[in-house]
Design an enzyme around this catalytic site. Sequence first.
Site, PDB file in Angstrom:
ATOM      1  N   HIS A   1       0.761  -1.306   0.052  1.00 21.41           N
ATOM      2  CA  HIS A   1       0.026   0.078   0.254  1.00 21.41           C
ATOM      3  C   HIS A   1       0.864   1.448   0.267  1.00 21.41           C
ATOM      4  O   HIS A   1       0.422   2.038  -0.340  1.00 21.41           O
ATOM      5  CB  HIS A   1      -0.855  -0.052   1.265  1.00 21.41           C
ATOM      6  CG  HIS A   1      -2.149   0.836   0.915  1.00 21.41           C
ATOM      7  ND1 HIS A   1      -2.268   2.027   0.350  1.00 21.41           N
ATOM      8  CD2 HIS A   1      -3.442   0.703   1.477  1.00 21.41           C
ATOM      9  CE1 HIS A   1      -3.325   2.324   0.159  1.00 21.41           C
ATOM     10  NE2 HIS A   1      -4.161   1.551   0.958  1.00 21.41           N
TER      11      HIS A   1
ATOM     12  N   TYR B   1     -14.872   5.794   8.300  1.00 22.37           N
ATOM     13  CA  TYR B   1     -13.813   6.279   7.302  1.00 22.37           C
ATOM     14  C   TYR B   1     -14.341   5.886   5.722  1.00 22.37           C
ATOM     15  O   TYR B   1     -14.442   4.566   5.427  1.00 22.37           O
ATOM     16  CB  TYR B   1     -12.579   5.574   7.529  1.00 22.37           C
ATOM     17  CG  TYR B   1     -11.097   5.877   6.649  1.00 22.37           C
ATOM     18  CD1 TYR B   1     -10.211   6.698   7.463  1.00 22.37           C
ATOM     19  CD2 TYR B   1     -11.259   5.659   5.435  1.00 22.37           C
ATOM     20  CE1 TYR B   1      -9.071   6.951   6.572  1.00 22.37           C
ATOM     21  CE2 TYR B   1     -10.071   6.047   4.704  1.00 22.37           C
ATOM     22  CZ  TYR B   1      -9.170   6.662   5.239  1.00 22.37           C
ATOM     23  OH  TYR B   1      -7.669   6.966   4.652  1.00 22.37           O
TER      24      TYR B   1
END
Length: 808
Positions: A473, A587
């Site tokens: 990531h 989120y």
Amino acid sequence: MAEAHQAVAFQFTITPEGIDLQLSYQALNQIYLSGVRSWKKRVSRVRNSLIKGVYPASPSSWLFVSIAILATMYMRSDPSMGLITKIQHHLPLHMSLSAQGQTMLSALVFSTLLWLSLILALRFCLKLLLSYHRWMFEQHGRVSNFTKVWVTLLGLLSSRKPLLYSYQTSLPHLPVPAIKDTLSRYLRSVRPLLNDLEYKRMSELASDFEKNLGNRLQRYLKLKALWATNYVSDWWEEYIYLRGRGPIMVNSNYYGMDFLYVTPTSVQAARAGNTITALLLYRRKVNREELKPSRVPGTVIPLCAAQCERMFNTTRTPGEETDVLQHWQDSEFVAVYHKGRFFRLWVYRAGRLMSPRELEYQIQKILDDPSPPQPGEEKLGALTAGDRIPWAQVRKQYFSSGVNKRSLDVIEKAAFFITLDDEEQGMRGEDPAGNLDRYAKSLLHGKCYDRWFDKSFSIVIYKNGKNGLNAEHSWADAPTVAHLWEYTLATDAFHLGYTEDGHCKGEVEPLLPHPQRLLWDIPLEAQQCSSLAVAQALADDVDCHIVHFRDFGKGRIKKLRVSPDAFVQISLQLAYYRDRGSFCLTYEASMTRLFREGRTETVRSCTNESAAFVKALENGEESCRRLFRLASETHQNLYRMAMTGAGIDRHLFCLYVVSKYLGVDSPFLKEVLSEPWRLSTSQTPIQQIELFDLKNHPDYVSLGGGFGPVADDGYGVSYIITGEDMINFHVSSKHSCNQTVTNIKPAMVDVLCNIPDKTHQFHTGYVCVRTVNALMFFLNSTIVPKPNTAIHSQAITGKPLIDYRSEG
């Protein structure tokens, strides 16, 4: 050792008669062709640098300007107003040129300066145009005249075909929001999560922070914004990703899946051959900058392409305090793992990319290789799956020299990593839903040692031909990898294709170099590292679940003039509330790639408006429709603000970093950054619609991808809105959490039942929510229907819930 022998370009021996020199012309020819390929790439880079350096003009425009200046001078007119004469007086070579030559050279110098000035002016205008974001907040169908003029000017300046990185220097810098605005938006975002006393306490903390420490930190942040390209991205990459000392498997890496219904071939080696070829064709487009710059869907507005730079030939290397991202300019091989053995597979031959059939032949050689793993080799990949400090220590002690370093270099410098998995995955057999869940779990962590989690991305090819990827990531976010994966799947299935018996197309050149086994000398101490145990415990605790929703999709939602993303987010709030009886900090990832080197921002999807709608729906109030519209508009406004640099969390994060550099503590910032995200969500965008013609090929629908839960007692929810009538959810949680989300499908249907006008509820095929609540409560989020599920689905949508292709 035949391949080692072939690698020698020349041999010589010293005899009494002199030196006996033997040249291998085949090897020398390979060296020559590889050198030609390298030089072609260098020339291409220089050419592209020139083209994108003058964008939105073109290099040929210099010739136009020069001819125009010379033509006016030929007509005895001075367009420079005396500047050409001044340049002529200062030329260092004026004594060796004729008067006409001096005049011509001076005119060319002036033309070049004028051309460069025009380019700077055009680029400045383009940057100003790209800094305008009010268009995003205008209502559909009510576009202002100012925005219409802006669109026209932007279209004119973007009319030339750009390269991948042509817009980079014209993108605006991410602005620093006013600290008062950020704190106000933060307090509004936490209001539905706090009672009156808790909210009053948090308001006092925020007020004290603003009056005292906040303005001091803000000044440092504004100074950084003036100096740096992006005031967030470098700190975000370092502190959120590279300085994390826990496992990146599950906690950071994410996955992407194959087609849902289709497997183009069941031949493992053939699927690997086409997949490798498609990926390398994409790399060629990136290197040559032939990819079209990504844009905001439906517009000419470009997005930052900086994340593409480290897509290939990149590895995250561990350190004791922080990891480092290493990127190499090029790599002519990939690393392959099969049954505990590592191989180097060359993908270029005589300066050309091998054909898919040749790569299939090479992969089959690996599959047929009967040699056993060397001691410690089979589970070596577990080092990348566990904690980072033990991996850094083992790497430094046992892999910094000798044969281990040479083999590790092959893996880390490879274009990407491939696992030839000996399992079968996909939606198949008598339990398609359970198999999909196992498929997702396999891509997320595998066996914890058969992936190389440090690579920018790893490809997994299963025994039955299914494939997928696992991506690290820190170097990029999911949309960048999704763009790569869309291209790979489409190129594999529609462009490269397979023969009738499932093999790759093309011929095999004789005398191909065999894949090379990597050699290791791994001491027992390195083999006994705790990484595998840590990774296995983490993997065993993760629960992955795929919700294949087909009751309706974005087609039905858009008819209601509602954003599909807002609809899904509000439905997730309803599902969570039904499971937990409360709301949580939510989120949702939003991009900030409208700005240079932008990455993501947080949309706090749990709002006062969404909470009010959920409570009203659960209490059976009549105001549901009005409250839903208000919640949807609020969510869309928050998303737009996040995209345009007016988000909350990245600003607060950077203020916290500045406070740590200054050595001061802020109770407010400390509490804000310690709040758990129990519901972490993300939409996987479909960016290359032209590659997936779902109307003509309805079976080639993408499953999207997912990620692990962020909090121990929370959920990771990724979703992809595919076509007009399908939404796929990827839900992850931990077995150690005693609660799980089972209300996604009922929530989606219940929300849709409550927002149309009453006059449209029945003739559109929907019935009142109260008539079906009892049935929907028992509907879990699996593909296989429970008793009465199909009956309920037909009552709601007029069609069965299950596409029976999923049953096979």
